[in-house]
Design an enzyme around this catalytic site. Structure first.
Site, PDB file in Angstrom:
ATOM      1  NE  ARG A 185      -3.108  -3.007   0.234  1.00 18.26           N
ATOM      2  CZ  ARG A 185      -3.698  -3.640  -0.777  1.00 18.26           C
ATOM      3  NH1 ARG A 185      -3.664  -3.146  -2.001  1.00 18.26           N
ATOM      4  NH2 ARG A 185      -4.322  -4.779  -0.582  1.00 18.26           N
ATOM      5  CG  ASN A 227       0.355  -8.645   5.727  1.00 17.74           C
ATOM      6  OD1 ASN A 227      -0.398  -9.119   6.575  1.00 17.74           O
ATOM      7  ND2 ASN A 227      -0.067  -7.784   4.816  1.00 17.74           N
ATOM      8  CD  GLU A 308      -6.253  -8.588   5.375  1.00 13.73           C
ATOM      9  OE1 GLU A 308      -5.096  -8.182   5.479  1.00 13.73           O
ATOM     10  OE2 GLU A 308      -7.150  -7.966   4.773  1.00 13.73           O
ATOM     11  NE  ARG A 341      -2.239  -3.814  12.322  1.00 10.77           N
ATOM     12  CZ  ARG A 341      -2.742  -4.151  11.147  1.00 10.77           C
ATOM     13  NH1 ARG A 341      -2.736  -5.404  10.744  1.00 10.77           N
ATOM     14  NH2 ARG A 341      -3.277  -3.240  10.359  1.00 10.77           N
ATOM     15  NE  ARG A 352     -13.229  -6.724   6.280  1.00  6.32           N
ATOM     16  CZ  ARG A 352     -12.459  -6.400   5.271  1.00  6.32           C
ATOM     17  NH1 ARG A 352     -12.666  -6.936   4.081  1.00  6.32           N
ATOM     18  NH2 ARG A 352     -11.476  -5.543   5.404  1.00  6.32           N
ATOM     19  CE  LYS A 376      -6.310  -2.045   9.453  1.00 10.72           C
ATOM     20  NZ  LYS A 376      -6.472  -2.572   8.086  1.00 10.72           N
ATOM     21  CG  ASP A 381      -8.861  -2.298   5.418  1.00  7.08           C
ATOM     22  OD1 ASP A 381      -8.087  -1.714   6.174  1.00  7.08           O
ATOM     23  OD2 ASP A 381      -8.490  -3.052   4.503  1.00  7.08           O
ATOM     24  CD  GLU A 409      -5.375  -0.664   1.493  1.00  6.07           C
ATOM     25  OE1 GLU A 409      -4.857  -0.436   2.596  1.00  6.07           O
ATOM     26  OE2 GLU A 409      -5.884  -1.761   1.194  1.00  6.07           O
ATOM     27  CG  HIS A 528     -14.136  -2.856   0.862  1.00  8.66           C
ATOM     28  ND1 HIS A 528     -13.479  -3.251  -0.276  1.00  8.66           N
ATOM     29  CD2 HIS A 528     -13.332  -3.216   1.896  1.00  8.66           C
ATOM     30  CE1 HIS A 528     -12.334  -3.827   0.066  1.00  8.66           C
ATOM     31  NE2 HIS A 528     -12.214  -3.808   1.372  1.00  8.66           N
ATOM     32  CD1 TRP A 550     -11.635 -10.069   1.214  1.00  7.79           C
ATOM     33  CD2 TRP A 550     -11.000 -11.763  -0.100  1.00  7.79           C
ATOM     34  NE1 TRP A 550     -10.602 -10.723   1.840  1.00  7.79           N
ATOM     35  CE2 TRP A 550     -10.183 -11.766   1.061  1.00  7.79           C
ATOM     36  CE3 TRP A 550     -10.777 -12.732  -1.076  1.00  7.79           C
ATOM     37  CZ2 TRP A 550      -9.174 -12.702   1.268  1.00  7.79           C
ATOM     38  CZ3 TRP A 550      -9.765 -13.656  -0.863  1.00  7.79           C
ATOM     39  CH2 TRP A 550      -8.974 -13.652   0.295  1.00  7.79           C
TER      40      TRP A 550
END
Ligand code: GCU
Length: 709
Positions: A185, A227, A308, A341, A352, A376, A381, A409, A528, A550
């Site tokens: 990102r 990640n 994820e 997190r 979600r 967050k 997201d 992002e 999203h 998703w």
């Protein structure tokens, strides 16, 4: 009348002399620390207060950095470096701690704490001096930057009386930087960490990075992606982190690392990473000991677990508290912290948005005292707008960190001008109505983390205006009470121009820009709708991804009957995760803020809105307003051509042109799609999309930036 040759000679002469007269080329590298020469009156104003500097000897590296910055700033702004003096003369900056403060001066030492500072103009034995006072050298560095900010923004330096201490203890950047220098990102080139050449080669840029962060009061940086690769915890990589820690240390910036939960298996050859297994615990303890031998002031570990596809304690039937506490135990003897997190979601969740709260709220009170749960700002997201995360009102016994995304992002990458100050302000001031520990999100958090937008691009952030988001994050982490509009003015003045017209125009553009992106991407609580994976551009039609949550269609649920995600008690009942006041308010469309309407409710297209329009007409009006807004940004910026240096003016203008085209693309593609599912015609007078829906659907962006490695 001049002859042709005379004219040419004149031009040549002018060209030859040009370098001596012209200002340095502005390429954005200097950020808000430009210190360009002020007009004569301004130079005199600065010089009158900063002819000399007095400070304690011998100076620590931090104090040396403060003095060097003051010298550099004054030399740039006023043309002459202040002299190092042993005793104050008229017009001296006096850097003092309680040990060196002049007798009889009463300063609020206690209120300043470990990092705060005071600036005070006063007369000392008949001489006009300015005290930069703090309990520590770090406070003096922050105070020096504050004095330079005052000088750059035109404050009356002869009458300073400022006091400031951070309201949030931990103020961190989170770099999502991979070990191969790609940045997840990231839209500003490669990672600024030149890992391959570290630890031997230390790019001079690391010091400028440290200066910029210290000027805002940031005191920590997580070097690698959440990640995470296990390798980042191996000896060679720890040595690289240690080299960076050495550069950043004088600037008060602690180094942190993201840790991969399964590292004991991958690096230690253990059969399990089960947090209750004694061998696993021993492995992490030894690893913590090793880290602290190399980096004695290491901040701690940031962990993304069971999210994820990342490994985590749930893989062994344990919960987040088990995992976090195991790491906390290893770090505890060294004073290290764990940031764990709360961004989690799994394929089987029915909503979600509800999963983070569902997994974490029951663990309130179970985390060790050196664990901070990092949440967050919203429950999905980093969308252009999200309601604040319900966890901020639901974990009174757990220290929380607010995670914001500075990199854009979901907000047009680095090409769109979107100032995030208003977004940060909105979430910090959101009133959770939780009792009794203080109601706003700002009051609730002990740490703030911003996902960095910094890269190897010469201008650091991929666009000049994106640096304002780094700036605003830092300033508002230090003081969440700052108004984003004031921060915008401060940044504009230091970054672009001190001309009042330019400052006013730029701050107006910035402040308006966030609502524009909401309007042209995701109005009225939609979320999203972005393109698959890369998140570039509109793709509300996508419905074929492997996981339901998703797909944009999962989030907007548009059909003949209406649009929106029903999170009311009739739907997923995610509203029940908020404190009772909010839960009651959000349960009904009539009492839900319109900006969040379709986040919480599925409503018929003809639902009546406050404006008197139907929901459909309102949606279209928002899309149109967003596009028109970007048109206005372009016109405002064009009007500043004479006020801004040519290169940066042209670069911003070119980006704004792209933004206008893309805003239009968003509007047209979304309207075309929603029309196709609702069967509705456009309200009277509304321009139809430029192309048929299929043309938008056919677009592909296989090599969009920011996917990481
Ligand atoms: C988003 C983002 C990922 C990132 C994740 C996270 O889903 O698209 O790239 O890894 O957030 O915050 O962990």
């Amino acid at each position: 009348m001049k002859t042709w040759t005379q004219a040419l000679a004149g031009l040549l002469l002018a060209a030859l002399l040009q370098p001596a007269w012209s200002a340095p080329v502005e390429d954005g590298y200097d950020l808000w620390l430009r210190y360009r020469a002020l007009p004569a009156a301004g130079q005199a104003r600065v010089m009158a207060q900063a002819r000399g500097i007095v400070h304690a000897q011998p100076a620590s590296p931090t104090l040396q950095a403060a003095v060097a910055e003051l010298k550099r700033g004054v030399a740039g702004l006023a043309g002459r470096e202040p002299a190092a003096l042993a005793r104050p003369a008229d017009g001296t900056l006096l850097l003092v701690t309680p040990a060196s403060a002049p007798a009889g001066v009463d300063l609020p030492w206690e209120a300043l704490g470990r990092e705060g500072y005071a600036l005070r103009s006063l007369r000392l034995d008949g001489r006009a001096v300015t005290l930069i006072a703090a309990n520590t050298d770090m406070g003096l560095l922050y105070g020096s930057f504050a004095w330079l900010r005052a000088a750059q923004t035109g404050a009356d330096l002869s009458r300073l009386e400022q006091r400031s201490a951070p309201r949030v203890g931990l103020r961190l950047l989170n770099h999502w930087d991979n070990l191969d220098r790609t940045v997840e990102r990231g839209y500003a080139g490669a990672s600024i960490w030149d890992w391959w050449k570290l630890p031997d080669i230390r790019d001079a840029r690391y010091v400028d990075y440290a200066r910029a962060n210290a000027s805002l009061g940031l005191n920590g940086t997580v070097l690698n992606n959440v990640n995470a690769k296990a390798e980042s915890l191996t000896r060679p990589w720890l040595a690289k982190a240690a080299a960076l820690a050495e550069v950043l240390r004088p600037y008060g910036i602690k180094v942190w690392l993201s840790a991969r939960f399964s590292a004991p298996v991958e690096l230690g050859g253990l059969k399990t990473a089960d947090p209750l297994d004694p061998a696993v615990r021993a492995w992490w303890k030894a690893k913590a000991d090793e880290i602290y031998t190399l980096i004695p002031d290491f901040g701690g570990l940031l962990v993304k677990a069971n999210s994820e596809g990342q490994p985590g304690p749930q893989d062994y039937g344990r919960d987040h508290a088990d995992g976090a506490n195991m790491l906390a135990e290893a770090l505890k003897p060294h004073g290290g912290l764990v940031m764990w997190r709360a961004f989690v979601y799994s394929p089987d969740a029915s909503d979600r948005a509800a999963q983070g709260h569902a997994e974490f709220q029951p663990l309130d009170g179970r985390f060790a005292d050196n664990v901070i749960v990092q949440v967050k700002n919203g429950a999905i997201d980093f969308q252009p707008r999200e309601p604040f995360h319900p966890l901020f009102g639901a974990m009174p016994r757990t220290p929380l960190a607010l995670e914001l995304q500075i990199t854009k992002e979901y907000l047009g990458f680095s090409t769109h001008l979107v100032y995030l100050g208003p977004l940060f302000e909105e979430v910090l001031r959101a009133d959770t109505r939780a009792k009794p520990e203080g109601a706003t999100v700002a009051a609730r958090v002990v740490a703030m983390a911003g996902v960095a937008n910094i890269g190897s691009d010469r201008n650091w952030c991929g666009s000049h205006f994106d640096c304002a988001n780094w700036y605003a994050f830092g300033r508002m982490a230090w003081d969440p009470g700052l108004a984003s509009g004031d921060v915008a003015r401060e940044w504009a003045r230091q970054t672009f121009s001190s001309a009042p017209r330019a400052v006013d125009t730029i701050a107006t553009m910035m402040t308006a820009s966030r609502e524009m992106v909401v309007d042209y991407m995701t109005p009225l609580g939609l979320h999203h709708l972005m393109g698959t994976g890369h998140h570039h551009g509109p793709a509300p039609w996508v419905d074929n991804l492997e996981r339901a949550d998703w797909n944009p269609v999962y989030f907007h649920r548009a059909g003949r009957d209406g649009i929106g995600f029903d999170r009311s008690p009739r739907g997923s009942n995610a509203v029940a995760q908020y404190t009772p006041d909010w839960a009651a308010r959000l349960a009904r469309p009539q009492t839900t803020p319109e900006a969040w309407l379709l986040w919480f409710h599925h409503l018929p297209w003809d639902h009546g809105m406050a404006s008197g329009r139907t929901l459909w007409a309102e949606l279209v009006a928002h899309y149109d307003r967003g596009v028109a807004g970007v048109g206005a940004l372009r016109a405002q910026w064009a009007g500043l051509r004479g006020d801004i240096d040519a290169r940066r003016h042209a670069e911003v203008a070119a980006y704004l042109a792209v933004q206008e085209q893309e805003a239009l693309w968003w509007r047209d593609a979304c309207i075309a799609y929603f029309q196709s599912v609702s069967g509705l015609s456009l309200p009277a007078g509304v321009r139809p999309p430029a192309q048929p829906l299929e043309a938008y659907k056919a677009l592909r962006f296989n090599f969009a930036p920011g996917r990481g490695g």
